[in-house]
Design an enzyme around this catalytic site. Structure first.
Site, PDB file in Angstrom:
ATOM      1  N   SER A  80       0.802  -1.225   0.000  1.00  0.00           N
ATOM      2  CA  SER A  80       0.000   0.000   0.000  1.00  0.00           C
ATOM      3  C   SER A  80       0.836   1.276   0.000  1.00  0.00           C
ATOM      4  O   SER A  80       0.330   2.348  -0.324  1.00  0.00           O
ATOM      5  CB  SER A  80      -0.949   0.014   1.206  1.00  0.00           C
ATOM      6  OG  SER A  80      -0.226  -0.069   2.417  1.00  0.00           O
ATOM      7  N   ASP A 112      -2.214   8.848   7.388  1.00  0.00           N
ATOM      8  CA  ASP A 112      -3.220   8.063   8.119  1.00  0.00           C
ATOM      9  C   ASP A 112      -2.501   7.198   9.158  1.00  0.00           C
ATOM     10  O   ASP A 112      -1.368   7.492   9.539  1.00  0.00           O
ATOM     11  CB  ASP A 112      -4.095   7.245   7.151  1.00  0.00           C
ATOM     12  CG  ASP A 112      -3.304   6.191   6.365  1.00  0.00           C
ATOM     13  OD1 ASP A 112      -2.119   5.950   6.698  1.00  0.00           O
ATOM     14  OD2 ASP A 112      -3.877   5.593   5.434  1.00  0.00           O
ATOM     15  N   HIS A 155       0.467   5.288   6.735  1.00  0.00           N
ATOM     16  CA  HIS A 155       1.161   5.775   5.541  1.00  0.00           C
ATOM     17  C   HIS A 155       1.603   7.231   5.658  1.00  0.00           C
ATOM     18  O   HIS A 155       0.912   8.040   6.261  1.00  0.00           O
ATOM     19  CB  HIS A 155       0.235   5.641   4.320  1.00  0.00           C
ATOM     20  CG  HIS A 155      -0.314   4.263   4.147  1.00  0.00           C
ATOM     21  ND1 HIS A 155      -1.585   3.918   4.578  1.00  0.00           N
ATOM     22  CD2 HIS A 155       0.237   3.143   3.632  1.00  0.00           C
ATOM     23  CE1 HIS A 155      -1.785   2.629   4.318  1.00  0.00           C
ATOM     24  NE2 HIS A 155      -0.696   2.141   3.751  1.00  0.00           N
TER      25      HIS A 155
END
Length: 362
Positions: free
Chosen positions: A42, A327, A330
């Site tokens: 991600s 977040d 990340h």
């Protein structure tokens, strides 16, 4: 699956071998490499999970709030690290595998998938994801379709000039070893687990080499004990030394692997992007980089805005360029851009034995 490529063989050949035909987004007018192929999780996924039955998705606002075009599936407010590297190489932004078709693949493809790991079992709590082994199979699919137009010899020449960026391993800790519903923590100590991961990683990267990859950028694991999700579990509110120490053997093993590849694989050039050192530098010199908030997400809920990650249509912080974390897991675009630049033209503290710019010019 990716759409069938309707490519003119002459166009493909011209694009892959000319290496300077199209103006990149950095405005330099020169592509340093024909293409970049990206594998990971991600931190660099740009939409491959959007249509999967998965809990690991970011194709909703406020993700992409600062990205031209809004939410795409990037786990950031804007650019990822590889977006910045692509621009610096003079390439357009690299398309996601699931969305790339026709001439779009000529500058490379991004196969990265949120929740993916080196081990196939990693990330299953999120249901749908594309593990590294499957990402490599997807690359083979791309390769078969382009090679059909070009022929194997031309393809080998072109591929040898392309950059292969690989950033795997975070989820093998966060969404495997550190998860209570996985048995791995009881089966392996930190060193044994790192050995298992890098043994597997070695085989996977060797497979990419056999397929024709020659120029590799391997990103290490960052300071995972300092992300808001882990900070939220800490009584003191400071980085978890336990988690940071846990991933150290992995980084050490990867550095050794990179060195061995450079010695033993003919024609291969591997470089190691030391994201832990980059991150440490950003945290230690945060003020000079313009960051004021180091320990909580810009978008999230609970302690450190890290107990629940950024939810659909949640209002994020307004001063995003001052936040290190976007977040619970990340970095912000501001950090991604910095780390992309450190990898591209940074000194041997951050990337070695060469940086991306030097690798591209070899």
């Amino acid at each position: 699956m990716m759409a069938k490529l309707g490519l003119s063989p002459f166009l493909v050949l011209f694009m892959l071998l000319s290496g300077g035909a199209v103006r990149g987004q950095n405005g330099s007018g020169r592509e340093m490499v024909p293409a970049m192929f990206i594998f990971g999780d991600s931190l660099i996924d740009n939409g491959n999970n959007n249509n999967l039955p998965s809990f690991a998705k970011a194709n909703y606002y406020p993700y992409g709030i600062d990205f031209n075009g809004g939410p795409t599936g990037r786990f950031s407010n804007g650019y990822t690290m590889v977006d910045e590297i692509a621009e610096l190489l003079g390439l357009p932004l690299i398309p996601a595998y699931t969305e790339a078709s026709g001439n779009q693949v000529l500058h490379g493809v991004n196969y990265a998938s949120a929740a993916a790991g080196i081990l196939d079992a990693t990330g299953r709590n999120f249901v749908g994801r594309i593990p590294f082994d499957q990402q490599i199979r997807n690359f083979e699919n791309t390769l078969n379709q382009i090679t059909g137009n070009l022929g194997a010899d031309y393809m080998a020449t072109a591929l040898a000039r392309c950059i292969f960026f690989v950033g795997m391993g975070s989820n093998d800790y966060l969404n495997n070893y550190l998860m209570p519903n996985y048995a791995t923590r009881n089966q392996y100590n930190a060193q044994q687990y790192a050995d298992l991961l890098v043994r597997t990683y070695n085989q996977q990267l060797t497979r990419l080499y056999i397929l024709g990859a020659r120029k590799f950028v391997i990103a290490g694991l960052g300071l995972m004990g300092c992300i808001p999700s882990i900070l939220a579990q800490s009584i003191s509110g400071s980085c978890s030394e336990e988690v940071n120490l846990l991933v150290q053997p992995f980084n050490q093993n990867v550095k050794t692997m990179v060195s061995n590849f450079n010695t033993n694989l003919p024609g291969a050039r591997f470089i190691f992007a030391d994201t832990a050192r980059m991150f440490q530098d950003i945290l230690q010199n945060s003020r000079s980089y313009g960051f004021t908030v180091l320990n909580r997400g810009c978008c999230g809920i609970g302690r450190n805005r890290g107990q629940i990650t950024c939810l659909p249509f949640q209002t994020p912080c307004p001063n995003r360029n001052q936040y290190v974390f976007w977040d619970a897991f990340h970095p912000t675009e501001a950090v991604n851009i910095l780390m992309g630049r450190m990898a591209f033209n940074g000194n041997p503290n951050f990337v070695y034995p060469a940086n991306v710019q030097q690798l591209a010019e070899l």
